[in-house]
Write a protein that holds these residues in place. Sequence first.
Motif, PDB file in Angstrom:
ATOM      1  N   ARG A 193       0.157  -1.580  -0.077  1.00 47.43           N
ATOM      2  CA  ARG A 193       0.023  -0.134   0.155  1.00 47.43           C
ATOM      3  C   ARG A 193       1.222   1.116  -0.218  1.00 47.43           C
ATOM      4  N   LEU A 194       1.488   1.829   0.852  1.00 45.87           N
ATOM      5  CA  LEU A 194       2.834   2.698   0.645  1.00 45.87           C
ATOM      6  C   LEU A 194       4.033   2.303  -0.501  1.00 45.87           C
ATOM      7  N   CYS A 195       4.077   1.170  -1.468  1.00 44.26           N
ATOM      8  CA  CYS A 195       4.496   1.583  -2.313  1.00 44.26           C
ATOM      9  C   CYS A 195       3.623   2.119  -3.148  1.00 44.26           C
ATOM     10  N   GLY A 196       2.173   1.874  -3.217  1.00 47.73           N
ATOM     11  CA  GLY A 196       1.214   2.309  -4.585  1.00 47.73           C
ATOM     12  C   GLY A 196       0.893   1.524  -5.066  1.00 47.73           C
ATOM     13  N   ALA A 197       1.021   0.502  -4.311  1.00 40.90           N
ATOM     14  CA  ALA A 197       0.522  -0.969  -5.349  1.00 40.90           C
ATOM     15  C   ALA A 197      -1.178  -0.920  -5.470  1.00 40.90           C
TER      16      ALA A 197
END
Length: 346
Positions: free
Chosen positions: A214-218
Amino acid sequence: NTAGKPIRCRAAIARKPREPLVIEEVIVAAPKSREVRIKIICTSLCHSDINYWKLERPPAIFPRILGHEAIGVVGSIGEGVHEVVEGDTVIPMFLPDCGECADCLSKKSNLCSKYPVHCTPWVGRDESSRFTDMNGETLYHFLHVSSFTEYTVVEVARVIKVDPAIPANRAYLLSCGVSTGLGAAWKAANVEIGTTVAIFGLGAIGLAVAEGARLCGAKRIIGVDVNQDKLEIGKKFGVTDFVNPRNIGDKTVSQGWGKTVMLGVDQPEAMLTLSSFEVLHSGKSIMGSLFGGLKPKSDIPVLIKRCMDKELQLDAFVTHEVEFEDINKAFDLLLQGKSLRCVMWM
Ligand code: CXF
Ligand code: ZN
């Protein structure tokens, strides 16, 4: 002032495989050269502790002080320690980061070549224990940390100094399982914005992968688990789709590309069997990763900062809290799959 002297304190001792731990008084020796004695604030249980607690055959070692997820305060330091001082808040880690060897200096590795990572019975490389019981019997260490005790001794290469402003019952999560999952998405898989991630197994580590993704933008985060309860749990961690393999037939997934990162805890003697055809003909890659590829001394402070900035959400990992005396309840909860992490206050 106890510097340079042994300390008497409480510890939870694993005396025999699969038997409840026993709280006893123990003697913790002073730290030797390049070691630090830490007063534990809180600790928790990870599946590796359970694996080694269950182990009947070699490398089973008892009596032993298990535990390797913790946070504490430096009580005293051994000779030649300059990195921390008494009173510093620290996270002890099973994974070393000496900062000097070729691997610690390289971006390609998080496996220090100077200090080993073993489920060793010793504090470090000198093959000795810092723990004895009240009958003078040696108590063995575990994973270089042994946190199920009020005081432990850890090599300074495995100690991360942290900002004491971070709540202890969140920061300690970064010592093993949760960091492993976050790191797997961030460092090992290098998840990119808008991509799809599938996570096999939604325990604490898998859910941490979801948080990392989520933090990586998936865009899509697919959780795969045979436990249907993980559908609702997964939603809390940003899992967008859920698959229970018991409810579907064989499904073909993407062909021709894809990266699988293996992580977490296996059984000590487990073998990996793969279809060579599928690996050869699929163009896919499979990689292993210890601690999600994170380099403790540089990457953990980044995660701490993201936690303090409220970007990284750690609250939902802590599902239970018990007093240290009730450590066997924490074992039961994890064994029954009821907890993610259970904080134990010392
Ligand atoms: C460990 C378990 C034992 C081998 C190294 C990795 N991970 C943490 O639980
Ligand atoms: Zn662990």
